[in-house]
Design an enzyme around this catalytic site. Structure first.
Site, short mmCIF file in Angstrom:
data_model
loop_
_atom_site.label_atom_id
_atom_site.label_comp_id
_atom_site.label_asym_id
_atom_site.label_seq_id
_atom_site.Cartn_x
_atom_site.Cartn_y
_atom_site.Cartn_z
CG ASP A 20 -1.74 -1.27 1.33
OD1 ASP A 20 -2.52 -1.52 0.41
OD2 ASP A 20 -1.56 -2.03 2.30
CD GLU A 278 -1.20 -3.21 -6.90
OE1 GLU A 278 -2.14 -3.73 -6.28
OE2 GLU A 278 -1.26 -2.05 -7.35
O1 TRH Z 1 4.57 -6.05 0.68
P1 TRH Z 1 3.62 -6.68 -0.25
O2 TRH Z 1 3.32 -8.08 0.03
O3 TRH Z 1 2.30 -5.83 -0.32
C1 TRH Z 1 1.02 -6.43 -0.43
C2 TRH Z 1 0.48 -6.27 -1.84
O4 TRH Z 1 0.64 -5.01 -2.39
C3 TRH Z 1 -0.98 -6.61 -1.88
O5 TRH Z 1 -1.50 -6.31 -3.14
C4 TRH Z 1 -1.70 -5.81 -0.82
O6 TRH Z 1 -3.02 -6.09 -0.84
C5 TRH Z 1 -1.12 -6.17 0.53
O7 TRH Z 1 0.24 -5.80 0.55
C6 TRH Z 1 -1.85 -5.48 1.66
O8 TRH Z 1 4.23 -6.65 -1.75
P2 TRH Z 1 4.50 -5.47 -2.76
O9 TRH Z 1 3.22 -4.92 -3.28
O10 TRH Z 1 5.43 -5.98 -3.73
O11 TRH Z 1 5.20 -4.32 -1.93
C7 TRH Z 1 6.52 -4.43 -1.47
C8 TRH Z 1 7.19 -3.07 -1.53
O12 TRH Z 1 8.43 -3.15 -0.87
C9 TRH Z 1 7.51 -2.64 -2.97
O13 TRH Z 1 7.28 -1.25 -3.09
C10 TRH Z 1 8.99 -2.93 -3.10
C11 TRH Z 1 9.47 -2.67 -1.72
N1 TRH Z 1 10.73 -3.30 -1.30
C12 TRH Z 1 11.74 -2.48 -0.91
O14 TRH Z 1 11.63 -1.25 -0.95
N2 TRH Z 1 12.91 -3.06 -0.48
C13 TRH Z 1 13.09 -4.39 -0.43
O15 TRH Z 1 14.18 -4.86 -0.02
C14 TRH Z 1 12.02 -5.21 -0.86
C15 TRH Z 1 12.20 -6.69 -0.84
C16 TRH Z 1 10.85 -4.64 -1.28
#
Ligand code: TRH
Length: 391
Positions: A20, A278
């Protein structure tokens, strides 16, 4: 006349994980940096935000980060002048006094609910639908990201693909990245994989397949939900950033959770990326490399349709063996079983999937979410102005 939009309020309620705030923070920066908007980002969980952007001070009510005004969204919402463009992320509920203040404006803001990303077909017909407020003179519009021109597109920074190409085409930049995570750049024979995942019972099977591989496999795991299982595989009950493990051909290195902008470099530097949710899934698509997606599981199991819809869309241009290999591995990873058996077929068609991944990214880049969102808000502004003039 409707005013030209130059202020934007984005509201982010962090439900779980980082998706989010990941999406909201990306959108906020893009609207501020690329479109010159004054953006206020209201976040109810600064702790999660600080993981993505370490300069965020969790103790502050108001702060400025990289050109964006960041405000804590607490219990008592202050009386503020609403922006001309209001983005409610993922149907989070706006504060009642803010809604009343929107309605009290001579020209009420353009109010948009930014929805979750889905490749399902119904998205096209729901994109941009209005939802009039039951009591107040306000209309909220649903804005759906997506993969077709009839949807809102995807978040993509203007220079991202150029920066990716510069990185992937320059050994010195890559070397600098590898040194920044504490190691020399691996040789070309090493298969480099990033692993960002929820807990997954199939991890052991995947690690088994990699450890038995006929070439070295380096797996980089940023700290997160899968880490305890990764540690368990190597008999370590306390895995943490900096630790390294080996079994057979497999070498695993645990990384700290990197700040959001640097996460792209990790994806660009790897040959295969395992991603989830996402935002990381979209970033893996921009990386132009083969990836494995673990969808965010939902209790009512609707995520299976969502997974299949994207799989169908993404694998459609592939030949049958590559499509079957990709589908087989993604389904196994999401069903949490049979991943080790599905891996060899996938890695056998990696070349074709990579060519497809590059083409896919180029195609999707033509449908930019931030641009579409601003165009849409101007379109609503114009429609309102015509309506007022006609009265
Ligand atoms: O963290 P998530 O599992 O978020 C989820 C999904 O968005 C889902 O759709 C939603 O409904 C739920 O949360 C509540 O996965 P996502 O979307 O990939 O977000 C991870 C964020 O973290 C992304 O912006 C990339 C970032 N990230 C970093 O900044 N540094 C890191 O080392 C890693 C591994 C990720």
């Amino acid at each position: 006349m409707q005013k030209i939009t130059n202020h934007c309020d984005i509201f982010c309620n962090v439900i779980d994980n980082y998706g989010d705030i990941g999406v909201c923070w990306r959108l906020a920066r893009q609207l501020a940096h690329e479109h010159g908007l004054a953006v206020r980002l209201w976040v109810d969980d600064l702790g999660s935000f600080a993981r993505l952007c370490p300069e965020v001070d969790v103790a502050l009510e108001v702060q400025h980060c990289r050109g964006v005004e960041v405000r804590r969204w607490g219990h008592d919402f202050p009386a503020v002048q609403p922006a001309e463009l209001v983005i409610e992320a993922f149907a989070c509920k706006l504060p009642q006094n803010y809604i009343e203040a929107m309605a009290a404006q001579q020209h009420p803001p353009v109010w948009i609910n930014l929805e979750y990303l889905s490749a399902e077909e119904w998205v096209e017909s729901h994109h941009k639908l209005p939802s009039p407020h039951p009591r107040l003179p306000l209309t909220k519009y649903f804005f759906f990201p997506g993969f077709t021109p009839k949807t809102g597109g995807l978040l993509l920074e203007r220079d991202l693909l150029a920066r990716r190409d510069a990185f992937q085409g320059d050994a010195a930049r890559q070397q600098a990245f590898w040194r920044s995570i504490g190691m020399e750049m691996p040789g070309a024979e090493t298969l480099k994989i990033s692993l960002f995942a929820y807990e997954n019972a199939a991890l052991g099977g995947l690690f088994d397949a990699w450890s038995e591989s006929d070439r070295p496999v380096l797996c980089l795991v940023p700290e997160g939900r899968i880490l305890p299982q990764a540690g368990q595989y190597f008999g370590d009950a306390a895995p943490c950033a900096g630790k390294v493990y080996s079994r057979g051909s497999l070498h695993v290195r645990v990384l700290p959770f990197v700040e959001q902008e640097r996460y792209d470099e990790l994806l660009w530097a790897c040959d295969v990326n395992v991603v989830r949710g996402e935002d990381s899934c979209v970033r893996a698509q921009w990386a132009g490399r083969p990836f494995i997606w673990q969808i965010y599981p939902q209790h009512d199991a609707v995520h299976w349709d969502k997974l299949q819809a994207f799989l169908n869309r993404y694998s459609a241009p592939l030949g049958l063996p590559a499509s079957a290999a990709l589908q087989g591995l993604w389904q196994a990873w999401n069903q949490e079983s049979g991943v080790g058996q599905a891996w060899p077929a996938f890695i056998g068609v990696r070349g074709e999937i990579e060519r497809h991944a590059q083409h896919w990214a180029r195609q999707l880049a033509e449908n930019n979410l931030a641009l579409n969102l601003l165009d849409f808000s101007r379109e609503i502004g114009r429609m309102r102005a015509i309506k007022i003039e006609g009265q």
